[in-house]
Write a protein that holds these residues in place. Structure first.
Motif, PDB file in Angstrom:
ATOM      1  N   SER A  14       0.670  -1.123  -0.222  1.00 19.55           N
ATOM      2  CA  SER A  14       0.112   0.050  -0.389  1.00 19.55           C
ATOM      3  C   SER A  14       0.778   1.186   0.412  1.00 19.55           C
ATOM      4  CB  SER A  14      -0.784  -0.105   1.324  1.00 19.55           C
ATOM      5  OG  SER A  14      -1.936  -1.199   1.762  1.00 19.55           O
ATOM      6  N   PHE A  94      -3.737  -3.025  -7.200  1.00 21.57           N
ATOM      7  CA  PHE A  94      -4.192  -2.250  -6.097  1.00 21.57           C
ATOM      8  C   PHE A  94      -5.854  -1.737  -5.823  1.00 21.57           C
ATOM      9  CE2 PHE A  94      -4.484   0.522  -2.933  1.00 21.57           C
ATOM     10  CZ  PHE A  94      -3.617  -0.033  -1.326  1.00 21.57           C
ATOM     11  N   PHE A  98     -12.138  -2.719  -5.920  1.00 22.98           N
ATOM     12  CA  PHE A  98     -12.942  -1.702  -5.274  1.00 22.98           C
ATOM     13  C   PHE A  98     -13.490  -1.196  -6.392  1.00 22.98           C
ATOM     14  CE2 PHE A  98      -8.513  -0.761  -3.345  1.00 22.98           C
ATOM     15  CZ  PHE A  98      -8.989   0.009  -1.986  1.00 22.98           C
ATOM     16  N   SER A 302     -14.752  -3.254  -0.077  1.00 21.67           N
ATOM     17  CA  SER A 302     -13.454  -2.343  -0.018  1.00 21.67           C
ATOM     18  C   SER A 302     -13.060  -2.698   0.625  1.00 21.67           C
ATOM     19  CB  SER A 302     -14.506  -0.737  -0.681  1.00 21.67           C
ATOM     20  OG  SER A 302     -14.963  -1.108  -1.675  1.00 21.67           O
ATOM     21  N   TYR A 303     -12.902  -2.303   2.479  1.00 19.50           N
ATOM     22  CA  TYR A 303     -11.955  -2.318   3.036  1.00 19.50           C
ATOM     23  C   TYR A 303     -11.527  -3.952   3.511  1.00 19.50           C
ATOM     24  CZ  TYR A 303      -9.389  -2.262   7.159  1.00 19.50           C
ATOM     25  OH  TYR A 303      -8.895  -2.224   9.002  1.00 19.50           O
ATOM     26  N   TRP A 306      -9.673  -4.942   0.602  1.00 20.88           N
ATOM     27  CA  TRP A 306      -8.166  -4.250   0.451  1.00 20.88           C
ATOM     28  C   TRP A 306      -7.413  -4.920   1.610  1.00 20.88           C
ATOM     29  CZ3 TRP A 306      -6.300  -1.564   5.014  1.00 20.88           C
ATOM     30  CH2 TRP A 306      -5.064  -1.484   4.633  1.00 20.88           C
ATOM     31  N   LYS A 307      -8.234  -5.687   2.430  1.00 21.61           N
ATOM     32  CA  LYS A 307      -6.884  -6.400   3.152  1.00 21.61           C
ATOM     33  C   LYS A 307      -6.823  -7.625   3.102  1.00 21.61           C
ATOM     34  CE  LYS A 307      -7.369  -6.083   8.109  1.00 21.61           C
ATOM     35  NZ  LYS A 307      -8.068  -6.145   8.784  1.00 21.61           N
ATOM     36  N   THR A 310      -4.648  -7.210  -0.881  1.00 23.10           N
ATOM     37  CA  THR A 310      -3.321  -6.686  -0.889  1.00 23.10           C
ATOM     38  C   THR A 310      -2.474  -7.687  -0.798  1.00 23.10           C
ATOM     39  OG1 THR A 310      -4.637  -4.865  -0.938  1.00 23.10           O
ATOM     40  CG2 THR A 310      -2.771  -4.561  -0.950  1.00 23.10           C
TER      41      THR A 310
END
Length: 452
Positions: A14, A94, A98, A302-303, A306-307, A310
């Motif tokens: 990130s 990345f 989203f 989305s959170y 992402w966790k 990624t």
């Protein structure tokens, strides 16, 4: 240890993307050095968790790059400059989840699924509709389109033999997937080709879209032959309401407006197309989620994505950063002059070159070599041709040759996913689709030759 390394990858991957954007708009020596240092840390963090093929490729590219730098006396102080292009590709990967989160919380894929629920007269029509659903899902969801399309289509194939079901599914879904991928503005392979050839996506888009739609129609016409198969019809009647129909109209609108927004960002900030894509994707998706009244769900989804996703980018991080370093070193070496003289004769036979690229890309997948690895290698060798052969032609042939194995490469993730779903050998799926893949690649080479 595994959990700690996952957290470390999450943080540094990130941070690398964040520093990339900062260096775009606030160029400074401090940020540049920090970007390079974090890039090196990301390479080191990626090695332990990467697949064996990617570890081997990364090691070879890094070792070769260091060897060239040592032999040629090239300073390693400019390493951060060689990481900018590959990190742009990583930034696209990345932010892609989203955008996919919008498809999930907006229930767009469920609306597309219902397109297949209407009763149709014969299996030929279902093939066309199934291929189209796979095509549309692919543009937005990529690999997630394959299990969704498979599960839905399979429910509508009751009454025909198991072997015919599997052949039907493998052809309709994978061909729709490849034809949707070949022009998608979210496809990392196209972004990689754009960086290699310095051809803007907007120059490629009309030709790739024409190629895609022409083959979609031709494959639909060929799939119409399934009308002769005895079949009892779809398992369910059409289920839906006005809201579903509105979503079906909104789906292409989401992509069209996104393209317009990206072009606006590109024009205002004077940046490359795929850099604009990475910058525009998150705010655009958030605005759409708010308009649909699902912003809170979108942020939460989305959170979570992402966790989860990624830290799993280690294969791509290792490959792209090591290839970027190797390309930077070889471009500054005398090896490029020798390579140019060695390949000089092929410049007079561009069609032969295009066909060799197509067959090489497909052949490597049968050896278990990733398309991304092969494309990265081919990207090095085509550099001498960019001055003598129209870059747009090279870009088109590289894109089509990269996508063709999605249909017939037995070790490609697409074919492997289909193999898991159907329970049959990936080599059998490859045999069913090899003819289409060869036609796909051959027409791609023909289009590239026409554009010279």
């Amino acid at each position: 240890m595994g959990k700690r390394s996952g957290h470390a990858r999450l943080f540094f991957y990130s941070l690398l993307v964040a520093l990339y954007f900062l260096t775009l708009f606030f160029p400074s020596r401090v940020l540049r050095d920090a970007f390079g240092l974090v890039g090196v840390i990301c390479i080191l963090l990626s090695f332990p968790g990467a697949d064996r093929l990617y570890r081997m490729a990364g090691f070879l590219f890094l070792t070769a790059g260091i060897g060239i730098a040592w032999l040629e006396g090239i300073s390693l102080q400019n390493v951060p400059d060689h990481l900018a292009s590959p990190v742009m590709l990583l930034a696209l990967l990345f932010v892609l989840p989203f955008f996919q989160s919008l498809m999930k919380v907006g229930a767009f894929e469920r609306t597309l699924n219902r397109m297949l629920s209407v009763r149709v007269d014969h299996l030929g029509k279902l093939y066309i509709r199934g291929s189209l659903v796979s095509y549309l899902l692919t543009v937005f969801l990529f690999f997630a389109a394959i299990p969704i399309a498979h599960d839905l289509l399979k429910r509508n194939l009751a009454g025909i033999s198991s072997s015919l079901q599997k052949k039907f599914l493998s052809r309709a879904i994978l061909r729709g997937f490849a034809l949707g991928t070949v022009w998608s503005p979210l496809e990392v392979l196209i972004a990689l080709v754009a960086e290699m050839t310095r051809v803007d996506y907007t120059a490629m888009l009309p030709w790739l879209l024409l190629f895609s739609l022409a083959l979609l129609l031709a494959d639909g016409a060929a799939g119409y032959r399934y009308r002769a198969v005895e079949w009892g019809g779809c398992a369910r009647e059409l289920v839906g309401d006005d809201r579903d129909r509105r979503r079906l109209i909104l789906l292409p609108a989401v992509l069209v407006f996104f393209m317009g927004f990206v072009l606006l960002v590109q024009s205002l900030l004077e940046i490359r197309f795929f850099t604009a894509v990475t910058l525009a994707m998150v705010p655009y998706a958030a605005v759409w989620a708010a308009l649909l009244g699902r912003l809170k769900r979108y942020v939460k989804h989305s959170y979570s994505t992402w966790k989860r996703e990624t830290p799993r980018m280690q294969n791509m991080v290792l490959l792209f950063l090591s290839v970027g370093f190797f390309n930077g070193m070889i471009q500054q070496s005398a090896a490029m002059d020798g390579l140019q003289s060695l390949l000089h004769r092929v410049e007079d036979m561009p069609l032969l070159l295009f066909l060799i690229i197509q067959l090489f890309m497909l052949g490597m997948t049968f050896l278990g070599i990733s398309t991304l690895v092969t494309l990265s290698l081919v990207g090095v060798f085509i550099q001498p041709f960019l001055e003598s052969i129209h870059p747009l032609s090279l870009a088109v042939v590289l894109v089509t040759s990269s996508v063709a194995p999605d249909v017939a490469g037995p070790y490609n993730s697409t074919v492997m996913l289909m193999s898991e779903r159907t329970g049959i050998s990936p080599y059998r799926i490859s045999r069913w689709n090899l003819g289409f893949s060869l036609v796909f690649g051959g027409l791609g080479a023909g289009l590239a030759y026409m554009l010279l």
